[in-house]
Design an enzyme around this catalytic site. Sequence first.
Site, PDB file in Angstrom:
ATOM      1  N   ARG A  50       0.841  -1.216   0.000  1.00 55.84           N
ATOM      2  CA  ARG A  50       0.000   0.000   0.000  1.00 55.84           C
ATOM      3  C   ARG A  50       0.866   1.252   0.000  1.00 55.84           C
ATOM      4  O   ARG A  50       0.535   2.244  -0.647  1.00 55.84           O
ATOM      5  CB  ARG A  50      -0.962  -0.026   1.195  1.00 55.84           C
ATOM      6  N   LYS A 149      -2.706   7.008   1.314  1.00 56.65           N
ATOM      7  CA  LYS A 149      -2.356   7.287   2.708  1.00 56.65           C
ATOM      8  C   LYS A 149      -1.235   8.325   2.703  1.00 56.65           C
ATOM      9  O   LYS A 149      -0.049   7.995   2.806  1.00 56.65           O
ATOM     10  CB  LYS A 149      -1.952   5.980   3.409  1.00 56.65           C
ATOM     11  N   GLU A 182     -15.945   6.744   6.338  1.00 58.55           N
ATOM     12  CA  GLU A 182     -15.175   6.022   7.358  1.00 58.55           C
ATOM     13  C   GLU A 182     -14.994   6.940   8.555  1.00 58.55           C
ATOM     14  O   GLU A 182     -15.421   8.097   8.528  1.00 58.55           O
ATOM     15  CB  GLU A 182     -13.823   5.592   6.781  1.00 58.55           C
TER      16      GLU A 182
END
Length: 289
Positions: A50, A149, A182
Site C-alpha cells: 500500500r 495514505k 469512514e
Amino acid sequence: MKICMNGRLVPESAAKISVFDHGLLYGDGVFEGIRSYNGRVFALDEHIDRLYRSAKAIALEIPISKQQITKDVIRTCKANKTMNGYIRLVVTRGVGTLGLNPFICKTPQIIIIAAKIQLYPKKLYDTGLKVITAGTIRNHSEACSPSLKSLNYLNNVLGKIEAINAGCIEAIMLNQQGFVSEATGDNIFAVTNGCLRTPPTHAGILDGITRKVVMELATQNGYEVAEETLMRYDLYTADEVFLTGTAAEVIAVVDIDRRKIGAGQPGIITKKLAKQFTAYARSVGTPIK
Ligand code: PMP
C-alpha cells in the site's frame, strides 16, 4: 529509541528532517502504520504494497526496493525490541524550495519509527465508543483520494477536532454525496440481521488492511458481507456498528449522534470478530529476527 533514517539506525535525538522538506511544507509524502505482535510484524507485505501504491499515486519514486524496506522495518524493530508495538513508516518528498514543484526534490526521506500506540483507552473496548458524524466531509476522491495514505491528514484532523469538541473520541465522516465513508482513522461496519455492510472503496475510504481481514473472518463465520453504500440512517438503525484499523483493531460503536446503537453496548458479532481478529493478528506475521 533508535530511528531508521534512510537505512541508517540513529539515536532519536539525531533523527532530524530539514525545514525545507516538502513532507513538512506541504504534507507531500506517504506513510503506513503497522503493528507487531509477539515478535512478528502483522501484514507487513500488505502495508508495504500500500505504501508503494500511495507513492505511485503521487508520482513519488521510493528509491529503494520493497525487499530493502522490509528488511529495514525488521531491523528497526529488532534494534528497539519492538516485539509488541506500532511501527510508523514515512516517506517524504524530500528537500525542495519554498515553491510547490515536487520534481526538484531529489531525495525522498525514508523514516521508520518503532514505538507504541494506544489509540483508544482500554476500557472503551468493553464499553464501546460514542461518536458523532462530522460536518467536515471526507476528501473528494478526485481531490486528495482517501485511498492514498498521504502525509496530508488535515481532513481527518478536522473530523477529529469536531469529535473532541463534541465530547467524543471519534467522528464518522460522510462523503460529498452524504454517504458514510469512514471514521477519521478507521473503517466502519454496520451489522443488520447478521449481515455485515461496509462502504465500498469508491465511497472515499482507505482500503483498510484490518477491514479486509475482518471481512474474510466474517465470511468464514458464515456471515453475509457486503460492500454497500451506507447512509447515516443505516448506522442509526443497525444492530451493531464497529470500527476497524491497525491501531484500533476492532472496536464497537454504541452511540452515534446521541442515538443508541442496538442495545447500546458492544454486540455479539462485534465481540466475536474482535476476539477472532485479535487472535489471528497475534498468530501470523513476519518474524523479527
Ligand atoms: N481509514 C483511515 C483514514 C486510516 O487512517 C486508517 C489507518 N489508521 C484506516 C482507515 C484503517 O486502515 P488499516 O486497517 O489498514 O490500518
